[in-house]
Design a protein around this motif. Sequence first.
Motif, PDB file in Angstrom:
ATOM      1  N   THR A 177      -2.456  -1.288  -3.449  1.00  0.00           N
ATOM      2  CA  THR A 177      -3.279  -0.344  -3.091  1.00  0.00           C
ATOM      3  C   THR A 177      -2.616   1.014  -3.034  1.00  0.00           C
ATOM      4  O   THR A 177      -1.307   0.890  -2.784  1.00  0.00           O
ATOM      5  CB  THR A 177      -3.988  -0.850  -1.981  1.00  0.00           C
ATOM      6  N   ASP A 217       0.837  -1.267  -0.015  1.00  0.00           N
ATOM      7  CA  ASP A 217      -0.114   0.037  -0.216  1.00  0.00           C
ATOM      8  C   ASP A 217       0.826   1.173  -0.199  1.00  0.00           C
ATOM      9  O   ASP A 217       1.643   1.454   0.776  1.00  0.00           O
ATOM     10  CB  ASP A 217      -0.855   0.019   1.285  1.00  0.00           C
ATOM     11  N   VAL A 257     -12.395   1.778  -1.264  1.00  0.00           N
ATOM     12  CA  VAL A 257     -12.446   1.153   0.139  1.00  0.00           C
ATOM     13  C   VAL A 257     -12.809   2.233   0.800  1.00  0.00           C
ATOM     14  O   VAL A 257     -12.057   3.454   1.155  1.00  0.00           O
ATOM     15  CB  VAL A 257     -11.094   0.550   0.542  1.00  0.00           C
ATOM     16  N   ASN A 272      -7.735   3.149  -1.008  1.00  0.00           N
ATOM     17  CA  ASN A 272      -8.212   3.328   0.224  1.00  0.00           C
ATOM     18  C   ASN A 272      -8.433   4.817   0.569  1.00  0.00           C
ATOM     19  O   ASN A 272      -7.616   5.579   0.899  1.00  0.00           O
ATOM     20  CB  ASN A 272      -7.242   2.586   1.263  1.00  0.00           C
ATOM     21  N   GLY A 319     -13.107   4.433   4.409  1.00  0.00           N
ATOM     22  CA  GLY A 319     -12.235   4.540   5.716  1.00  0.00           C
ATOM     23  C   GLY A 319     -13.034   4.878   6.844  1.00  0.00           C
ATOM     24  O   GLY A 319     -14.083   5.612   6.745  1.00  0.00           O
ATOM     25  N   MET A 376     -11.806  -0.149   5.328  1.00  0.00           N
ATOM     26  CA  MET A 376     -10.760  -0.176   6.120  1.00  0.00           C
ATOM     27  C   MET A 376     -10.664   0.828   7.133  1.00  0.00           C
ATOM     28  O   MET A 376     -11.430   1.737   7.134  1.00  0.00           O
ATOM     29  CB  MET A 376      -9.421   0.323   4.957  1.00  0.00           C
TER      30      MET A 376
END
Length: 399
Positions: free
Chosen positions: A181, A137, A281, A207, A283, A374
Amino acid sequence: MNKLISILIACIFFVSCESQKSTKIEKTDVPINIMAYYVPREGYMPDQLPLEQLTHIIFSFSKVIDGEMQFRNAESDGILKQLVAQKEKHPQLKVMIACGGWTADGFSDAVFTKESRSKFISSTIDFIEKYQLDGVDIDWEYPAIPAGGTKARPEDKENFTLLMKGLREALDQLDRPQILTFASAGWKRYYKNVELLEVMKYVDYMNVMTYDQAGGATKFATHHTALGHRSLADIEQSPLGVAMTIQNAELPEGEDLWEPQSAEEIIRFCVEKGVDPNQIVIGAAFYGRGWTGVPPEDTGLYQPNTGPISGGTSYSVLLTDFTEEAGYEKHWDPVAKAPFLYNPTDSIFVTYDDTKSIKLKTQYAIENNLGGIMFWQLSSDSKDDSSLLNAIFTEALKK
């Protein structure tokens, strides 16, 4: 005959045990990815983590040092090895490394030329192979935007794309699938400084840091991790709304207007830009933000403050220290779909995620076909059944 019966009983017991093990693994087959950023803390080492409730865990952080991916702290080496070893018990788990983080410098120089990019990418592959990881990431905060003392240059915009392209090509050469990511900001200006759709060609997930919508230096008490969108017109009579309206009137033409931030709004913005929802994704925050000197009007929401509170605001600390006995009143904002605390005696306002808002974010991710949820970060959670992770996991299993 007795011997035969004993054998049959032993077989039944063995099958029963295997069935129980199998059921535990099947429970992790949730409809979305559940990704935890993880910063090791004393008393919460890899063998103590609720890994059965995760699909991905992202060890944080490696850094860009001398143009290469490296650990700054020597003890991280052993802890990451311990974490990877947990995959023997949790085969569903993907273990990744996050590189960068807030105030982490080095990216702009590391990706500036073809040679420097190759050096960084090669070191990343070596790092992944050393620890037998499942992916990386990239947490560059932020391309082309100086923040937290980091270097930034206009060329970062294109070079970020080239970095992700190079990483994807190198990762695809490994003998097992790799996840790529990046952590993106939860505000619109960020997306002017990345070639968003080009980058998304090479990554599995983006993310989105739909937290820190308000920081310690923010002059007004507001939500820092709201899910629900509220327009500026909705709060125009509040001190924050008045300040935003004045700022907007002074902005040059073409500049982004100030407005209340939310996860719903930035995700809508990214989808309208053309990003596949399955790659987004959402958060969540396993910590709060708070301010002092907040007047009691509207129980502190959107009111001015005199500065950030001191001390920790991890979710576990909020549960033990920011209680009704300590003078804190809990409130729920149905539009922002977020809780907040207000202490009228001490004039303190705290914004955070709780189990209710976390469940709503999980529902939102599933209903909108997002790639998952996430959070930052696992060590800040409570270590019992009232944990935020348990709320995410149990909510996801309902779907």
